[in-house]
Design a protein around this motif. Structure first.
Motif, PDB file in Angstrom:
ATOM      1  N   GLN A   1      13.133  -4.330  -0.736  1.00 11.30           N
ATOM      2  CA  GLN A   1      12.785  -5.100  -2.097  1.00 11.30           C
ATOM      3  C   GLN A   1      11.704  -4.712  -2.746  1.00 11.30           C
ATOM      4  O   GLN A   1      11.442  -4.369  -3.888  1.00 11.30           O
ATOM      5  CB  GLN A   1      12.535  -6.625  -1.551  1.00 11.30           C
ATOM      6  CG  GLN A   1      12.345  -7.524  -2.745  1.00 11.30           C
ATOM      7  CD  GLN A   1      11.515  -8.751  -2.151  1.00 11.30           C
ATOM      8  OE1 GLN A   1      10.477  -8.857  -1.840  1.00 11.30           O
ATOM      9  NE2 GLN A   1      12.346 -10.032  -2.136  1.00 11.30           N
ATOM     10  N   LYS A   2      10.635  -4.119  -1.796  1.00 16.67           N
ATOM     11  CA  LYS A   2       9.328  -3.834  -2.588  1.00 16.67           C
ATOM     12  C   LYS A   2       9.459  -2.373  -3.386  1.00 16.67           C
ATOM     13  O   LYS A   2       8.798  -2.108  -4.147  1.00 16.67           O
ATOM     14  CB  LYS A   2       8.328  -3.700  -1.323  1.00 16.67           C
ATOM     15  CG  LYS A   2       7.754  -4.990  -0.673  1.00 16.67           C
ATOM     16  CD  LYS A   2       6.799  -5.554  -1.715  1.00 16.67           C
ATOM     17  CE  LYS A   2       6.295  -6.970  -1.077  1.00 16.67           C
ATOM     18  NZ  LYS A   2       5.451  -7.765  -1.706  1.00 16.67           N
ATOM     19  N   ALA A   3      10.478  -1.696  -2.930  1.00 17.35           N
ATOM     20  CA  ALA A   3      10.679  -0.209  -3.442  1.00 17.35           C
ATOM     21  C   ALA A   3      11.494  -0.408  -4.879  1.00 17.35           C
ATOM     22  O   ALA A   3      11.386   0.231  -5.465  1.00 17.35           O
ATOM     23  CB  ALA A   3      11.565   0.701  -2.386  1.00 17.35           C
ATOM     24  N   LEU A   4      11.916  -1.574  -5.127  1.00 15.76           N
ATOM     25  CA  LEU A   4      12.914  -1.712  -6.303  1.00 15.76           C
ATOM     26  C   LEU A   4      12.506  -1.587  -7.477  1.00 15.76           C
ATOM     27  O   LEU A   4      13.012  -0.531  -8.300  1.00 15.76           O
ATOM     28  CB  LEU A   4      13.665  -3.137  -6.213  1.00 15.76           C
ATOM     29  CG  LEU A   4      14.537  -3.696  -5.206  1.00 15.76           C
ATOM     30  CD1 LEU A   4      15.079  -5.047  -5.476  1.00 15.76           C
ATOM     31  CD2 LEU A   4      15.830  -2.596  -5.290  1.00 15.76           C
TER      32      LEU A   4
ATOM     33  N   GLY B   1       8.334   8.191  -9.626  1.00 11.54           N
ATOM     34  CA  GLY B   1       9.098   7.008  -9.247  1.00 11.54           C
ATOM     35  C   GLY B   1       9.627   7.687  -7.338  1.00 11.54           C
ATOM     36  O   GLY B   1       9.023   8.118  -6.874  1.00 11.54           O
ATOM     37  N   LEU B   2      11.008   7.008  -7.427  1.00 10.04           N
ATOM     38  CA  LEU B   2      11.350   6.998  -6.000  1.00 10.04           C
ATOM     39  C   LEU B   2      13.016   7.056  -5.979  1.00 10.04           C
ATOM     40  O   LEU B   2      13.521   6.491  -6.788  1.00 10.04           O
ATOM     41  CB  LEU B   2      10.789   5.658  -5.172  1.00 10.04           C
ATOM     42  CG  LEU B   2      11.309   5.748  -3.555  1.00 10.04           C
ATOM     43  CD1 LEU B   2      10.762   6.592  -3.053  1.00 10.04           C
ATOM     44  CD2 LEU B   2      10.661   4.341  -3.193  1.00 10.04           C
TER      45      LEU B   2
ATOM     46  N   ARG C   1       0.699  -1.218   0.050  1.00 12.07           N
ATOM     47  CA  ARG C   1      -0.148   0.060   0.096  1.00 12.07           C
ATOM     48  C   ARG C   1       1.009   1.260   0.085  1.00 12.07           C
ATOM     49  O   ARG C   1       0.518   2.267  -0.703  1.00 12.07           O
ATOM     50  CB  ARG C   1      -1.024   0.252   1.084  1.00 12.07           C
ATOM     51  CG  ARG C   1      -2.301  -0.931   0.986  1.00 12.07           C
ATOM     52  CD  ARG C   1      -3.051  -0.572   2.272  1.00 12.07           C
ATOM     53  NE  ARG C   1      -2.638  -0.762   3.659  1.00 12.07           N
ATOM     54  CZ  ARG C   1      -2.315   0.298   4.181  1.00 12.07           C
ATOM     55  NH1 ARG C   1      -2.243   1.508   3.875  1.00 12.07           N
ATOM     56  NH2 ARG C   1      -1.750   0.158   5.498  1.00 12.07           N
ATOM     57  N   LEU C   2       1.870   1.273   0.652  1.00 14.22           N
ATOM     58  CA  LEU C   2       2.796   2.392   0.746  1.00 14.22           C
ATOM     59  C   LEU C   2       3.347   2.594  -0.676  1.00 14.22           C
ATOM     60  O   LEU C   2       3.403   3.787  -1.017  1.00 14.22           O
ATOM     61  CB  LEU C   2       4.033   2.175   1.739  1.00 14.22           C
ATOM     62  CG  LEU C   2       5.092   3.112   1.589  1.00 14.22           C
ATOM     63  CD1 LEU C   2       4.836   4.293   2.053  1.00 14.22           C
ATOM     64  CD2 LEU C   2       6.338   2.388   2.513  1.00 14.22           C
ATOM     65  N   TYR C   3       3.986   1.669  -1.316  1.00 10.09           N
ATOM     66  CA  TYR C   3       4.557   1.751  -2.585  1.00 10.09           C
ATOM     67  C   TYR C   3       3.354   2.150  -3.555  1.00 10.09           C
ATOM     68  O   TYR C   3       3.817   2.748  -4.521  1.00 10.09           O
ATOM     69  CB  TYR C   3       5.535   0.603  -2.819  1.00 10.09           C
ATOM     70  CG  TYR C   3       6.647   0.890  -2.255  1.00 10.09           C
ATOM     71  CD1 TYR C   3       7.298   1.932  -1.899  1.00 10.09           C
ATOM     72  CD2 TYR C   3       6.942  -0.285  -1.095  1.00 10.09           C
ATOM     73  CE1 TYR C   3       8.546   2.063  -1.033  1.00 10.09           C
ATOM     74  CE2 TYR C   3       7.940  -0.081  -0.540  1.00 10.09           C
ATOM     75  CZ  TYR C   3       8.829   0.977  -0.215  1.00 10.09           C
ATOM     76  OH  TYR C   3      10.035   1.021   0.605  1.00 10.09           O
TER      77      TYR C   3
END
Length: 249
Positions: free
Chosen positions: A121-124, A81-82, A70-72
């Motif tokens: 990992q989820k941010a990749l 992007g990030l 949910r955050l990403y």
């Protein structure tokens, strides 16, 4: 222009202590900051502290991968992007080897190791080329403090992650580094030791540093902002101590 002008950042545990101070600093440097934490009241207060429109709060727990999704998703919806991930959330407790329980092991490793891993990992898929990932380690990994072994081991794992992930992600120009705070005066100290012991604990922790005092969250935040920015462009896999000389002198 600030050092992070136009950048997008995620800070776990961004509603208090070092995380909140880092959110304030990154927003002041021009970033839009997503702060992530479990307690809604503290998240709401943190939004007021950081100041709209520079901040977005997402409630959740890093031990829950659905919450991280949910955050990403919120970051993805912004469409830029990030650029920065500060994996800051952590849990701590005191327990000797003799008295450590399965539940304590599961709790500390779930937050500090598993939670940190899945935060990154989820941010990749969202990380822009050249992004910066900062992991919150600790001087505890080096100190051998009695009854702090489980926490220390978890932070040693975080330090190891910084080295390995730096190597794995360097091909995308993504820099991974760690920051290792020493005794920082946050609400976490009160939560760990209790209100009654707090004055004596603060005095003892201050005495452990060469500089003769505890650190402030803002002093760690300054280093985090530096690692997030292009000012640290030649740093990769590093571990920056912010410890008042505790482990240096």
């Amino acid at each position: 222009m600030g050092q992070l002008e136009g950048k997008t950042a995620v800070i776990t545990g961004g509603h208090t202590g070092i995380g909140l101070a880092s959110a304030v600093r990154m927003a002041a440097e021009g970033a839009h900051v997503f702060i992530f934490g479990r307690r809604k009241a503290e998240l709401d207060a943190a939004v007021e502290t950081v100041g709209a429109p520079s901040v977005t709060a997402v409630q959740g727990d890093i031990t829950n991968v659905a919450d991280l999704d949910r955050l990403y998703e919120a970051v993805r919806a912004r469409g830029r992007g990030l650029d920065v991930v500060f994996a800051n959330s952590a849990a701590a407790l005191f327990s000797t080897l003799e008295h450590t329980t399965e539940e304590q092991v599961e709790r500390i490793l779930a937050v500090n190791v598993r939670g940190t891993l899945f935060t990154v990992q989820k941010a990749l898929p969202l990380l822009n080329d050249g992004a910066s990932v900062i992991l919150n380690a600790s001087t505890a990994a080096d100190n051998g403090t009695e009854a702090f072994g489980l926490y220390a081991a978890s932070k040693a794992a975080v330090r190891s992650f910084a080295r390995t992930w730096a190597n794995e992600l360097k091909g995308r120009g993504i820099r991974v580094n760690a920051v290792s705070p020493g005794p920082i005066d946050t609400t976490g100290i009160r939560d760990l030791f209790g209100e009654e012991q707090l004055p004596a604990v603060r005095e003892n922790l201050a005495a452990d540093t060469a500089i003769g005092r505890m650190g402030r969250p803002e002093e760690v935040a300054g280093v985090v902002a530096f690692l997030a920015s292009d000012q640290s462009s030649f740093m990769l896999g590093a571990n920056v101590y912010v410890d008042g000389g505790e482990n240096q002198i």
